[in-house]
Enzyme design. Structure first.
Site, short mmCIF file in Angstrom:
data_model
loop_
_atom_site.label_atom_id
_atom_site.label_comp_id
_atom_site.label_asym_id
_atom_site.label_seq_id
_atom_site.Cartn_x
_atom_site.Cartn_y
_atom_site.Cartn_z
N HIS A 192 -2.07 11.93 0.01
CA HIS A 192 -1.30 10.77 -0.45
C HIS A 192 -0.41 11.16 -1.62
O HIS A 192 -0.80 11.89 -2.51
CB HIS A 192 -2.19 9.57 -0.77
CG HIS A 192 -3.01 9.65 -2.01
ND1 HIS A 192 -2.55 9.25 -3.25
CD2 HIS A 192 -4.29 10.05 -2.22
CE1 HIS A 192 -3.50 9.39 -4.15
NE2 HIS A 192 -4.57 9.89 -3.56
N ASP A 209 -4.60 13.91 -8.54
CA ASP A 209 -4.77 12.76 -7.65
C ASP A 209 -3.41 12.11 -7.35
O ASP A 209 -3.00 11.23 -8.09
CB ASP A 209 -5.72 11.75 -8.29
CG ASP A 209 -6.14 10.64 -7.36
OD1 ASP A 209 -5.90 10.76 -6.14
OD2 ASP A 209 -6.70 9.65 -7.85
N GLU A 243 -1.80 4.81 -1.21
CA GLU A 243 -3.25 4.98 -1.07
C GLU A 243 -3.97 4.23 -2.18
O GLU A 243 -5.02 3.61 -1.96
CB GLU A 243 -3.60 6.48 -1.10
CG GLU A 243 -5.06 6.80 -0.80
CD GLU A 243 -5.96 6.89 -2.03
OE1 GLU A 243 -7.17 7.10 -1.86
OE2 GLU A 243 -5.44 6.75 -3.16
N GLU A 244 -3.40 4.31 -3.39
CA GLU A 244 -4.04 3.69 -4.55
C GLU A 244 -4.03 2.16 -4.49
O GLU A 244 -4.74 1.51 -5.25
CB GLU A 244 -3.35 4.16 -5.84
CG GLU A 244 -3.35 5.68 -6.05
CD GLU A 244 -4.72 6.24 -6.41
OE1 GLU A 244 -5.70 5.48 -6.39
OE2 GLU A 244 -4.80 7.44 -6.73
N ASP A 270 -7.34 15.27 -0.56
CA ASP A 270 -7.14 14.39 -1.71
C ASP A 270 -7.90 14.98 -2.90
O ASP A 270 -9.13 14.90 -2.95
CB ASP A 270 -7.66 12.99 -1.37
CG ASP A 270 -7.29 11.95 -2.43
OD1 ASP A 270 -6.82 12.34 -3.52
OD2 ASP A 270 -7.48 10.75 -2.16
N HIS A 348 -6.26 8.82 -12.66
CA HIS A 348 -5.90 7.44 -12.98
C HIS A 348 -5.65 7.26 -14.48
O HIS A 348 -5.97 6.23 -15.06
CB HIS A 348 -6.96 6.44 -12.49
CG HIS A 348 -7.21 6.50 -11.03
ND1 HIS A 348 -8.36 6.02 -10.44
CD2 HIS A 348 -6.47 7.02 -10.02
CE1 HIS A 348 -8.31 6.22 -9.14
NE2 HIS A 348 -7.17 6.83 -8.85
#
Length: 384
Positions: A192, A209, A243-244, A270, A348
């Site tokens: 992603h 990520d 994706e998030e 991922d 994140h």
């Protein structure tokens, strides 16, 4: 007068502390460059529960609490269409003479250059202007690699396209058409492209990520082209948007393929860069919510072609884009940088960067590029 929702949202934002040196904004109107309506209602599916309607703000709060979910607002029928064909079997790897020469051409140079550029965008959030810009850059880079490394005959078999989404950041698909006239099977290798901060309006370089997975499979794609690999079955590389946001992009693609495309196998990459200090370097094989025969096949690939071992681990419900393909009834698997417990804890946040720690390793990423090449060649070289 602000609505009750706006007042609640303001209270949530105002109660937050400044994160990573950037002051959290204190008004809903102060998010330039985003098309994210925090009050918009979305239909969300969590494990073992009926779908529920919640706002975009409530989705953010659920993600902050570690809750994994599908946002099924636009894909409520995913998983309801009968499979095109019966599931394929996965024999032991037997294309060693084709795979090993390609592995020798893999390098950390391209992934490092590409990832430095990919993480230069303030955020790759799927509803941000810079998220759209990063996707445009990614498609352009894929096209450049195709022109530079692909022979004319191979380029004639390649199609690079955007799978359009309503939120602006599109998924990108690079397809190498297979030569078989009798086998319509497709092999998918995915990652992603989007990133997010826990509070999505803050910076999110997303180096691990999933910038790491995105450039990992891009390097595999380059190596296949450089080797002039003409597959028997078609091979597709996917870079999913959103994706998030609840696996939005991959669900949309899987729904479009469902009942029409004979997907033999899908492998998700991922987070491929992190080696926690003091731990053994290894490939994490997700064992929950995956196709177990395909996962066993990945174990064999790792044993045969990689320089590091595998380890079994779990990541929970709807934890990455492989889950969308599993929901559609296709065999899917997921490999990650380590056990889930030893994976990168900087994701994140604005600290998900290349230079945050020597635990971020391009050499580790290279092992996953080997796996993607082996997956493509072993399954793309056979028919029926």
């Amino acid at each position: 007068m602000k609505s009750l929702f706006a007042l609640v949202a303001l209270a949530v934002v105002a109660s937050a502390s400044p994160i990573d040196g950037e002051q959290v904004p204190f008004a809903l109107e102060s998010f330039p460059g985003f098309s994210l309506d925090l009050s918009a209602q979305r239909l969300v599916e969590m494990q073992g529960q009926p779908p529920v309607w919640m706002s975009e703000l409530e989705k953010i709060q659920a993600k902050q609490r570690g809750i994994k979910f599908f946002d099924i607002t636009d894909t409520r029928d995913l998983g309801t269409v009968p499979r095109l064909q019966a599931k394929a079997s996965f024999p032991s790897p037997n294309a060693t003479e084709k795979v090993k020469p390609i592995l020798k051409t893999l390098s950390t140079k391209g992934p490092e250059e590409n990832l430095r550029e990919f993480t230069s965008f303030r955020t790759r959030h799927y509803r941000s202007d810079t998220g759209r810009q990063s996707q445009v850059w990614l498609k352009k880079r894929i096209s450049e690699i195709t022109s530079e490394w692909g022979s004319k005959s191979l380029q004639n078999k390649i199609k690079i396209s955007e799978f359009s989404h309503s939120w602006g950041q599109n998924s990108v698909i690079a397809r190498i058409n297979g030569s078989s006239t009798t086998d319509d099977g497709v092999i998918i290798i995915g990652a992603h492209q989007d990133s997010t901060n826990m509070w999505p309006f803050l910076p999110a370089p997303g180096a691990d990520d999933d910038g790491s997975g995105s450039v990992t499979i891009l390097e595999s794609y380059r190596a296949l082209l450089a080797a002039d690999f003409h597959p028997v079955r078609s091979i597709e590389f996917h870079w999913y948007s959103a994706e998030e946001g609840g696996l939005l992009g991959s669900q949309a693609v899987a729904q479009a393929y469902e009942g029409h495309v004979n997907v033999i196998a899908m492998s998700q990459f991922d987070m491929t860069a992190w080696v926690k200090r003091g731990t053994r370097e290894e490939v994490g094989l997700i064992m929950d919510f995956v196709d177990l025969p395909l996962t066993e096949f990945n174990k064999q690939l790792i044993d045969l072609y990689l320089d590091i071992p595998w380890v079994e681990t779990k990541c929970g419900y709807a934890c990455s884009d492989h889950a969308s393909w599993r929901k559609a009834g296709y065999p899917s698997s997921f490999t990650i940088e380590s056990t889930f417990e030893n994976s990168n804890k900087n994701i994140h946040s604005a600290n998900d960067r290349i230079d945050v720690s020597d635990e971020f390793s391009f050499l580790h990423m290279l092992e996953f590029s080997k796996l993607a090449v082996a997956f493509a060649v072993e399954l793309g070289s056979v028919s029926n």
